[in-house]
Design an enzyme around this catalytic site. Structure first.
Site, PDB file in Angstrom:
ATOM      1  N   CYS A  87       0.837  -1.208   0.000  1.00 41.61           N
ATOM      2  CA  CYS A  87       0.000   0.000   0.000  1.00 41.61           C
ATOM      3  C   CYS A  87       0.873   1.259   0.000  1.00 41.61           C
ATOM      4  CB  CYS A  87      -0.958  -0.051   1.187  1.00 41.61           C
ATOM      5  SG  CYS A  87      -2.332   1.098   1.046  1.00 41.61           S
ATOM      6  N   HIS A 195      -3.532  -5.613   1.079  1.00 39.04           N
ATOM      7  CA  HIS A 195      -2.868  -5.844   2.368  1.00 39.04           C
ATOM      8  C   HIS A 195      -2.874  -7.327   2.752  1.00 39.04           C
ATOM      9  CE1 HIS A 195      -2.409  -1.677   3.942  1.00 39.04           C
ATOM     10  NE2 HIS A 195      -3.404  -1.412   3.109  1.00 39.04           N
ATOM     11  N   GLU A 197      -1.340  -8.737   5.140  1.00 40.25           N
ATOM     12  CA  GLU A 197      -1.359  -8.899   6.604  1.00 40.25           C
ATOM     13  C   GLU A 197      -2.775  -8.794   7.167  1.00 40.25           C
ATOM     14  OE1 GLU A 197      -0.557  -6.188   5.081  1.00 40.25           O
ATOM     15  OE2 GLU A 197      -1.117  -4.401   6.234  1.00 40.25           O
TER      16      GLU A 197
END
Lengths: 226, 88
Positions: A87, A195, A197
């Site tokens: 990002c 993302h 994560e």
């Protein structure tokens, strides 16, 4: 031994603990690296996480590029070290010239915060080494400036050199060629808007990002010719 | 000498400008039907200490290219004005 992954923190970064936590749960040893540090010695990989480095003033990544740590990251990348920008981290890597192109305001000026279907389109990169081409993944995106742009020559190079790592199955931000993530020529530097994560645990609603983070840890653990 | 520099940064022609497009779409509602081709950009003003105008221009251009504009998608235009020397 667990791979040591440095997670770079600029003033305004806000995804560092999510990334460090996810890597830790997968067996990595994540450590936060402050942007003013000029040494990243001993690390096996570097992640530049999401957020708003230096408040995103001027342009996302425009000021972060001048942080002392970036010189060390550039040397690490040039030596073949795995570097992933997520990002805002992707924006930082393009501004720093470690990846080509730029990230522009989303189509129709829409801030996007949703989960999108993606397809892995290259296994050549440190982020997709363990993932077969064609694999469909569902991961969150959360950005205003995520529309990838580059000139035609760069786009042709990205295609010919198998450097488009991830594509949107549903292109909401208007990125050229549905690009969600790219790599450098060697495949050791990767930037992506989604993302992983945030898709690393059942509790978060998806574990699709795990294979990407596992690929990164595997690349970090692999011996490198310095 | 101190020179005042103004740098205008604009998206390169051909690069989509959703901000300009959104402004343009709003114009008819305000009665500006005759206005077209809106492009959004930004402008910077700063002062440069230099011996000559040429030296100030070189430094200001360097700053515009290295930081103020992203050459991948933007172009910059520099205007230089000699400032009064007592500005501090």
């Amino acid at each position: 031994m667990a791979a040591r992954v440095g997670v770079v923190v600029f003033p305004g970064t806000n995804c560092e603990h999510d990334v460090a936590g996810a890597l830790g749960r997968l067996g990595g040893r994540a450590e936060l690296v402050w942007h003013a540090d000029s040494s990243i010695d001993g690390l096996d990989a570097v992640v530049i996480p999401g957020g708003f480095a230096h408040g995103d003033y001027l342009r996302p990544g425009a000021l972060a590029r001048f942080s002392p740590v970036m010189e060390a990251v550039a040397l690490f990348a040039a030596a073949g070290g795995p570097v992933v920008g997520i990002c805002n981290g992707f924006q930082v890597l393009t501004e720093a010239g470690l990846l080509p192109g730029a990230l522009q305001k989303n189509r129709r000026l829409r801030f996007l915060c949703t989960t999108v279907p993606l397809r892995v389109t290259s296994s050549r990169s440190v982020l997709t080494g363990l993932v077969p081409v064609g694999t469909e993944l569902s991961m969150p995106i959360n950005h205003f400036l995520g529309s990838y742009v580059c000139d035609d020559v760069t786009l042709a190079e990205l295609r010919d050199e198998d450097r488009i790592v991830l594509r949107y199955e549903e292109n909401l931000n208007g990125s050229v060629d549905d690009i969600a993530g790219i790599s450098n020529r060697a495949g050791n530097v990767v930037g992506l808007m989604p993302h992983p994560e945030r898709a690393s645990s059942e509790l978060l609603g998806s574990t699709d990002g795990v294979v990407l983070l596992q690929s990164l840890l595997a690349a970090a653990a692999a011996p490198r010719a310095a | 000498m101190r020179f005042v520099a103004r740098v205008e940064v604009q998206l390169r022609p051909g690069i989509a400008d959703p901000e300009g497009a959104t402004i343009e779409r709003a114009l008819p509602a305000l009665g500006f039907d005759e206005v077209h081709g809106v492009r959004a950009g930004r402008s910077f003003r700063f002062e440069v200490e230099a011996d000559t105008e040429a030296a100030a221009r070189t430094r200001a251009e360097e700053l515009a290219h290295r930081l103020l504009a992203n050459p991948v998608i933007e172009e910059s235009h520099l205007e230089l004005v000699a400032a009064t020397s007592e500005v501090r």
